[in-house]
Design a protein around this motif. Structure first.
Motif, PDB file in Angstrom:
ATOM      1  N   THR A  89       0.913  -1.058   0.061  1.00 48.48           N
ATOM      2  CA  THR A  89      -0.043   0.019  -0.156  1.00 48.48           C
ATOM      3  C   THR A  89       0.735   1.307   0.139  1.00 48.48           C
ATOM      4  OG1 THR A  89      -0.297  -0.119   2.468  1.00 48.48           O
ATOM      5  CG2 THR A  89      -1.959  -1.045   1.074  1.00 48.48           C
ATOM      6  N   ASP A  90       1.774   1.236   0.606  1.00 45.17           N
ATOM      7  CA  ASP A  90       2.938   2.452   0.812  1.00 45.17           C
ATOM      8  C   ASP A  90       3.338   2.699  -0.791  1.00 45.17           C
ATOM      9  OD1 ASP A  90       2.827   2.772   3.287  1.00 45.17           O
ATOM     10  OD2 ASP A  90       4.800   2.138   3.709  1.00 45.17           O
ATOM     11  N   ALA A  91       3.592   1.845  -1.400  1.00 45.13           N
ATOM     12  CA  ALA A  91       4.209   1.783  -2.869  1.00 45.13           C
ATOM     13  C   ALA A  91       3.011   2.460  -3.614  1.00 45.13           C
ATOM     14  CB  ALA A  91       4.582   0.528  -3.539  1.00 45.13           C
ATOM     15  N   LEU A  92       1.733   2.107  -3.540  1.00 47.91           N
ATOM     16  CA  LEU A  92       0.737   2.747  -4.408  1.00 47.91           C
ATOM     17  C   LEU A  92       0.199   3.735  -3.892  1.00 47.91           C
ATOM     18  CD1 LEU A  92      -1.245  -0.772  -4.691  1.00 47.91           C
ATOM     19  CD2 LEU A  92       0.112   0.264  -6.381  1.00 47.91           C
ATOM     20  N   MET A  93       0.502   4.391  -2.621  1.00 47.70           N
ATOM     21  CA  MET A  93       0.150   5.652  -2.128  1.00 47.70           C
ATOM     22  C   MET A  93       1.368   6.850  -2.492  1.00 47.70           C
ATOM     23  SD  MET A  93      -1.746   4.775   1.223  1.00 47.70           S
ATOM     24  CE  MET A  93      -2.526   6.095   1.660  1.00 47.70           C
ATOM     25  N   ALA A  94       2.468   6.185  -2.852  1.00 46.85           N
ATOM     26  CA  ALA A  94       3.596   7.091  -3.042  1.00 46.85           C
ATOM     27  C   ALA A  94       3.539   8.281  -4.301  1.00 46.85           C
ATOM     28  CB  ALA A  94       4.959   6.370  -3.125  1.00 46.85           C
TER      29      ALA A  94
END
Length: 599
Positions: A89-94
Motif C-alpha cells: 500500500t505504501d508503494a501505491l500511495m507514494a
C-alpha cells in the motif's frame, strides 16, 4: 522545534536556495467562501505562534490501490481476502519523485533542510513546524484567530492560501489552513443522567428479540453487554485471546479511558474480564490521563462496551493528541484540530494492526475541505486494502446540522448561497468506511437522532447502486427535492442500538446515548466474525461494504420503523431494505457467521 531554531537558520543559504522560486507567481490553491456557521473571525494570529503544516503530495497510483481494494473485498472475486501488505500500500500511495523534488526545493527555499521534515510512511505527506509569520509568507495568506461562540473553541485558520504556480501539480493540499471542522464526539444528548434515567416500560420477564430469540425485557430500559449478545444472537460465543485477532478503538479531544471505571464495569457486566486491560497507544503525543476527574464519557463508553463484548480478544485504544479550546496567547501551543491525518499517518506506518477499528467522532461534511476529505478517505481505503474493517458513527443530528434540537436546526450550505439543505457527516460519508446508524427499543426502530442521508462530496459507489436506487424509487416524486444529493454515497450502511447504554463514568453508573454507542457495538460483532474466520484458517473481512451489499445484508435485521427529523423536515423514513437512517439494519451474529465462513 522551538522558535530559536528559526533564528539560527542561515539567511544567505536560504536566499541561495530560493533562486528557482524567485519572482515565481503565487496562485490561489484553495479557498472557501467563509468560515462555517458559528465561527467568528477575531484578531490576526500571533506571528510567533507555532503551527504544524501538513503538505499532501499527489498519489498518482491511488486508482490502482482502489482496484486492489475492490477485488480483495468482493466475496465473488477470486482474490477475496488477499489483502495487501503495508509495503504494497505504501508503494501505491507514494508520490512521483518529481513531486518530492519540487516540494523539497520549495521548502529548501524557505530554509528547511531534510532534518526539519517529517515524512509519512508512503512519503505522501510532509509535516513542518513553522511560526505563523513564515507560514503566511510561504502561502501568501493571512491567518486569524477564529472563535466558535457555542463551544468556546478557537482555531488559527485562513479562508484562502496560495502556492507558486509551478507547485500546484505537486501539492494536493496544505492544512491547517481552511479546515474548520470541530470534530465532535457523536452523542445526541450528552445524556449523562445517572442510573435513574431508564424508561417505565416493563423490565421483568423476556421479550422476543430481532433474531427471534428471547431477550431480557429489561433491555428495553437498559442496554448492557448481555442485552447486546442476546439481541444480536451471540450468546455463548467465545473469542480467542491467542489467534492473532485484535480490536481497536480511537480516542480524540482529550477523551481518556479510565481503567478504574473499566474494572468496575467489568466487575458488573463481564466478571471474566475483570483484571484485564487494553493496550494504550499514543498518537502524536496523545495521553490517557488516569485521574478520575479526567475520565471521558466517550472513551469510557467505547472501551467498556467494545472491549467488554470482544473479551478476551486483545484490545487497543489509540489516543490522538488534540484538546480544544486553543489559547491564542500560548505561543508554543500547536492547534491542528485535524486528527485524522495524524492517526492515519501512524496506523499506516504500522505493519501489525487491529483487524477492526471503530471511531465515534466526526463533523458536518461541509466543514471539511473537499481536498482534505478525499485524502483522508484515501487513507481509509488503504487500511481496507490491508484487511482492516473501519467503522464510523453516522452522526447524531438526523439529517440536520449539529443542533441537537431538530426544531431549531438551521441547515444552511456553506458555499455563500446559504440555502437550506440536509447536512451529511464525514468521515461517515467516505465510501471506504462502514457507517453505523442508531436504533432504540425492542422491536428495534430507528432512533430519532440517527444520522443519515447522502454525501455531497462522494458519488454513490457501485456496491450501493441497487440498494440505494431501490430506496429512492420508493420516495414520492419531489420528496425533499433539492435538499439532498440523490447521486451521493448513501449513509449509513448498517445500524445497532444507540440509547440507554449503562456505563461506569468517574466511579458512578449512568446512561449514555448516541451513535457513539452503535459504532463500537457493531464493530465488536465484526471483530467476533474475524475471530471465527481466523479460527477457520480464513483471512479477516477487511473492507465490509462489498460483502454487506452483496450478501451480508441477508443476515441483518431489517428495520422498518422510525425517521430522523431535522432541517424543518421529518427526515428520511426507515423502510423495507436499505434506508438512509438504519442502512440494512442490525447484526444477527450466528447468521453472519454462517455467511462469512462460507466465502
Amino acid at each position: 522545534m522551538r522558535l530559536s531554531l528559526w533564528l539560527g537558520l542561515s539567511l544567505s543559504a536560504a536566499l541561495a536556495r530560493a533562486a528557482p522560486y524567485k519572482g515565481c507567481q503565487h496562485k490561489v490553491k484553495e479557498s472557501i467562501y467563509g468560515p462555517p456557521r458559528g465561527w467568528v473571525k477575531q484578531s490576526p494570529a500571533p506571528p510567533n505562534h507555532i503551527i504544524e503544516l501538513k503538505i499532501a503530495l499527489p498519489q498518482p497510483n491511488f486508482s490502482v490501490l482502489e482496484q486492489h481494494l475492490w477485488e480483495v473485498s468482493d466475496p465473488d472475486h477470486e482474490r477475496y481476502g488477499d489483502h495487501l501488505s503495508k509495503e504494497e500500500t505504501d508503494a501505491l500511495m507514494a508520490p512521483h519523485q518529481d513531486s518530492v523534488d519540487a516540494v523539497n526545493e520549495w521548502l529548501a527555499s524557505h530554509g528547511f533542510a531534510e532534518e526539519h521534515l517529517i515524512r509519512s510512511s508512503a512519503k505522501d505527506w510532509v509535516t513542518i513546524r513553522v511560526p505563523v509569520s513564515l507560514a503566511e509568507e510561504m502561502l501568501d495568506t493571512t491567518y486569524h484567530v477564529y472563535h466558535h461562540a457555542e463551544t468556546g473553541d478557537s482555531v488559527v485558520r485562513t479562508t484562502s492560501y496560495s502556492l507558486p504556480e509551478i507547485l500546484h501539480e505537486h501539492v494536493d493540499l496544505i492544512q491547517p489552513t481552511t479546515m474548520f471542522a470541530r470534530f465532535k464526539a457523536f452523542k445526541s444528548t450528552l445524556h449523562w443522567a445517572g442510573a435513574d434515567s431508564s424508561t417505565s416500560t416493563p423490565s421483568s420477564g423476556t421479550i422476543t428479540g430481532p433474531a427471534g430469540n428471547q431477550v431480557d425485557a429489561s433491555c428495553n430500559n437498559t442496554i448492557t453487554l448481555t442485552c447486546l449478545r442476546q439481541l444480536y444472537n451471540a450468546v455463548g460465543y467465545q473469542t480467542s485471546a491467542t489467534n492473532g485477532n485484535k480490536f481497536g478503538l480511537t480516542g480524540y479531544l482529550g477523551q481518556y479511558a479510565n481503567i478504574d471505571d473499566l474494572q468496575m464495569f467489568f466487575q458488573d457486566q463481564n466478571p471474566a474480564a475483570y483484571g484485564s486491560n487494553f493496550t494504550f497507544v499514543s498518537v502524536h503525543g496523545g495521553i490517557n490521563n488516569q485521574s478520575i476527574a479526567a475520565a471521558g464519557v466517550e472513551a469510557d463508553l467505547d472501551t467498556q462496551f467494545g472491549f467488554g463484548l470482544t473479551y478476551p480478544t486483545p484490545g487497543t485504544f489509540y489516543s490522538t493528541y488534540g484538546e480544544p479550546p486553543y489559547i491564542p496567547d500560548a505561543l508554543e501551543t500547536t492547534n491542528t484540530n485535524e486528527p485524522y491525518s495524524y492517526w492515519l499517518d501512524y496506523v499506516l506506518s504500522m505493519s501489525d494492526l487491529p483487524q477492526a477499528i471503530s471511531t465515534s467522532y466526526g463533523d458536518d461534511e461541509q466543514t471539511v475541505p473537499y481536498s482534505y476529505a478525499v485524502r483522508a478517505c484515501n487513507g481509509f481505503a488503504a487500511l481496507g486494502a490491508r484487511g482492516v474493517s473501519i467503522l464510523f458513527s453516522s452522526g447524531d443530528y438526523g439529517v440536520g446540522d449539529g443542533d441537537p434540537d431538530p426544531a431549531t436546526q438551521q441547515c444552511f450550505t456553506n458555499d455563500g448561497r446559504n440555502v437550506t439543505a440536509f447536512i451529511p457527516e464525514f468521515p461517515a460519508s467516505c465510501p471506504y468506511v462502514t457507517s453505523v446508524g442508531g436504533l432504540v427499543n425492542i422491536p428495534e426502530t430507528a432512533v430519532f437522532f440517527s444520522g443519515g442521508g447522502f454525501s455531497n462530496y462522494f458519488a454513490r459507489p457501485s456496491y450501493q447502486d441497487t440498494a440505494v436506487q431501490g430506496y429512492l424509487d420508493k420516495l414520492a416524486p419531489g420528496t425533499y427535492e433539492g435538499l439532498y444529493n440523490p447521486n451521493g454515497r448513501g449513509i449509513p450502511d448498517v445500524s445497532a442500538q444507540a440509547y440507554d447504554f449503562l456505563i461506569v463514568y468517574q466511579g458512578e453508573e449512568g446512561y449514555v446515548a448516541g451513535t457513539s454507542c452503535s459504532s463500537p457495538t457493531f464493530a465488536s460483532f465484526i471483530s467476533m466474525l474475524n475471530d471465527a474466520r481466523i479460527d477457520a484458517g480464513l483471512p479477516t473481512l477487511g473492507f465490509l461494504n462489498p460483502f454487506l451489499y452483496s450478501t451480508g445484508y441477508t443476515a441483518l435485521n431489517d428495520i422498518t420503523e422510525g425517521n430522523n427529523p431535522g432541517c424543518g423536515t421529518e427526515g428520511f423514513n426507515a423502510t423495507i431494505g436499505w434506508d438512509p437512517i438504519t442502512g440494512f439494519g442490525s447484526p444477527n451474529f450466528e447468521k453472519l457467521k454462517e455467511l462469512v465462513l462460507a466465502v
